[in-house]
Design a protein around this motif. Structure first.
Motif, PDB file in Angstrom:
ATOM      1  N   THR A   1       0.845  -1.210   0.000  1.00 38.14           N
ATOM      2  CA  THR A   1       0.000   0.000   0.000  1.00 38.14           C
ATOM      3  C   THR A   1       0.880   1.259   0.000  1.00 38.14           C
ATOM      4  O   THR A   1       0.488   2.279  -0.549  1.00 38.14           O
ATOM      5  CB  THR A   1      -0.951   0.037   1.212  1.00 38.14           C
TER       6      THR A   1
ATOM      7  N   ARG B   1       3.942  -7.840  -1.106  1.00 40.33           N
ATOM      8  CA  ARG B   1       5.301  -7.315  -0.907  1.00 40.33           C
ATOM      9  C   ARG B   1       5.294  -6.241   0.157  1.00 40.33           C
ATOM     10  O   ARG B   1       5.827  -5.144  -0.047  1.00 40.33           O
ATOM     11  CB  ARG B   1       5.845  -6.727  -2.208  1.00 40.33           C
TER      12      ARG B   1
ATOM     13  N   LYS C   1       5.679  -7.023  19.318  1.00 37.55           N
ATOM     14  CA  LYS C   1       5.258  -6.001  18.360  1.00 37.55           C
ATOM     15  C   LYS C   1       3.889  -6.323  17.755  1.00 37.55           C
ATOM     16  O   LYS C   1       3.676  -7.377  17.168  1.00 37.55           O
ATOM     17  CB  LYS C   1       6.312  -5.906  17.258  1.00 37.55           C
TER      18      LYS C   1
HETATM   19  C1  BTN Z   1       8.146  -1.718  10.461  1.00 33.86           C
HETATM   20  O1  BTN Z   1       9.142  -2.267   9.969  1.00 33.86           O
HETATM   21  O2  BTN Z   1       7.934  -1.767  11.670  1.00 33.86           O
HETATM   22  C2  BTN Z   1       7.180  -0.974   9.577  1.00 33.86           C
HETATM   23  C3  BTN Z   1       6.084  -1.848   9.024  1.00 33.86           C
HETATM   24  C4  BTN Z   1       5.088  -1.104   8.144  1.00 33.86           C
HETATM   25  C5  BTN Z   1       4.046  -1.996   7.508  1.00 33.86           C
HETATM   26  C6  BTN Z   1       2.973  -1.228   6.794  1.00 33.86           C
HETATM   27  S1  BTN Z   1       1.634  -2.246   6.264  1.00 33.86           S
HETATM   28  C7  BTN Z   1       0.977  -0.939   5.291  1.00 33.86           C
HETATM   29  C8  BTN Z   1       2.163  -0.233   4.670  1.00 33.86           C
HETATM   30  N1  BTN Z   1       2.546  -0.843   3.407  1.00 33.86           N
HETATM   31  C9  BTN Z   1       3.761  -1.397   3.468  1.00 33.86           C
HETATM   32  O3  BTN Z   1       4.313  -1.994   2.526  1.00 33.86           O
HETATM   33  N2  BTN Z   1       4.285  -1.220   4.689  1.00 33.86           N
HETATM   34  C10 BTN Z   1       3.399  -0.466   5.556  1.00 33.86           C
END
Ligand code: BTN
Length: 328
Positions: free
Chosen positions: A100, A125, A194
């Motif tokens: 997203t 992904r 987490k």
């Molecule tokens: C982290 O590494 O803690 C960050 C994670 C973020 C995940 C979200 S899910 C919606 C958005 N799209 C993605 O590809 N990543 C973020």
């Protein structure tokens, strides 16, 4: 893959009406009076809702009602459950997508407006911080990206991420009564594990932000996690001991986010950073900081006005950390 683009001003009106009835009946007569359409046109629209996964009862005497919703994050579900003034005025909803965040950046490049949401039931992904993968199985979590166009300096963007972590943490506590905390910079934890991660991506020039994409992943109804994260990840379902309504969490999160955002733009970030300090579980504690250039230990003293972590190292010197990870 199904993609739906919808504006709040132009929703699926029948769905909005049926959701407002909260499982109660609405008579065919009332529907055709409100919409000025024939009974057979209504029948067609009702069948469309059935195709979307809504289980609809129809009775000649009482009319129509939804008796079971498909547990999907449709735009109308969000609009009917969250009170929002600009966030989600336009929503892109995907059954499946790569990421997203990537889609949000593409749409922002093409001029997507402030407050646009990009939501997916599944990401193939999903991206995490520091080049990691974000596991995003279908229908289990909230995978959402928010396009914002704030009038701030690029150096202030990290504070938007912290604001988002506060909003998620508050929504969890408010909606399911479970206490959650924040681990610097912006992981939301329950029982030290987490439950939510945030990936902020920005397009900026020297002193102007073009747009910010705030990607938020909340593990809601996951039962299992891949081996690599099974000891460090948790879902709201695992924490609560029962399945959790994703819409309710998403609605609460967006409301808190909009509230803090408006406050920050009007009066500065200090109020929300103070909330962040209260919710943070690292401050005052020993931390090990892992950055690209190596790691060191110390005590997490505070955050500064930019959101950087101030660490007092074992040798007494202070170090300012803008990006990295806390292990320990
Ligand atoms: C982290 O590494 O803690 C960050 C994670 C973020 C995940 C979200 S899910 C919606 C958005 N799209 C993605 O590809 N990543 C973020």
């Amino acid at each position: 893959s199904i993609a739906i683009v919808r504006d709040k001003k132009n929703p699926d009106r029948l769905l909005m009406m049926m959701l407002a009835a909260r499982g109660g009946y609405i008579s065919g007569e009332e529907i055709s009076r409100k919409f000025g359409v024939s009974r057979s046109a209504i029948w067609k629209q009702v069948n469309h809702l059935r195709e979307m996964g809504y289980e609809m009862e129809s009775s000649t005497r009482l009319g129509y009602r939804i008796f079971k919703s498909p547990d999907l994050l449709f735009p109308e579900e969000i609009w009917s459950k969250a009170e929002l003034s600009f966030l989600g005025d336009r929503i892109y909803y995907y059954s499946t997508i790569g990421s997203t965040n990537s889609e949000a950046k593409r749409l922002a490049q093409e001029g997507a407006s402030h407050g646009t949401l990009i939501i997916a039931e599944e990401q193939t992904r999903g991206k995490g911080r520091m080049g990691r993968v974000w596991t995003s199985p279908r229908g289990t979590g909230i995978w959402v990206s928010i396009v914002l166009k704030p009038q701030i300096m690029p150096s202030e963007a990290p504070k938007l991420t912290m604001l988002t972590a506060v909003a998620v943490t508050e929504a969890i506590t408010e909606k399911i009564g479970i206490s959650a905390g924040i681990k610097w910079p912006n992981d939301v934890l329950i029982d030290g594990k987490k439950v939510c991660g945030i990936l902020t991506e920005m397009s900026a020039e020297t002193d102007v932000v073009n747009y910010v994409v705030i990607g938020t992943g909340i593990n809601v109804n996951n039962d299992i996690f891949p081996d690599e994260i099974k000891d460090t990840a948790i879902s709201l379902k695992i924490a609560a001991g029962n399945a959790v309504d994703r819409i309710q969490i998403l609605a609460g999160f967006l409301e808190r986010l909009e509230y803090h955002y408006k406050t920050a733009m009007a009066r500065g970030f200090e109020p929300v950073l103070n909330e962040w300090r209260k919710l943070c579980c690292n401050l005052g504690k020993p931390v090990e900081i892992v950055t690209r250039d190596g790691s060191f230990t110390g005590i997490a003293e505070d955050i500064d006005e930019q959101g950087a972590l101030i660490v007092k190292k074992t040798d007494g010197k202070f170090e300012r950390v803008l990006s990295g990870d806390v292990s320990l």
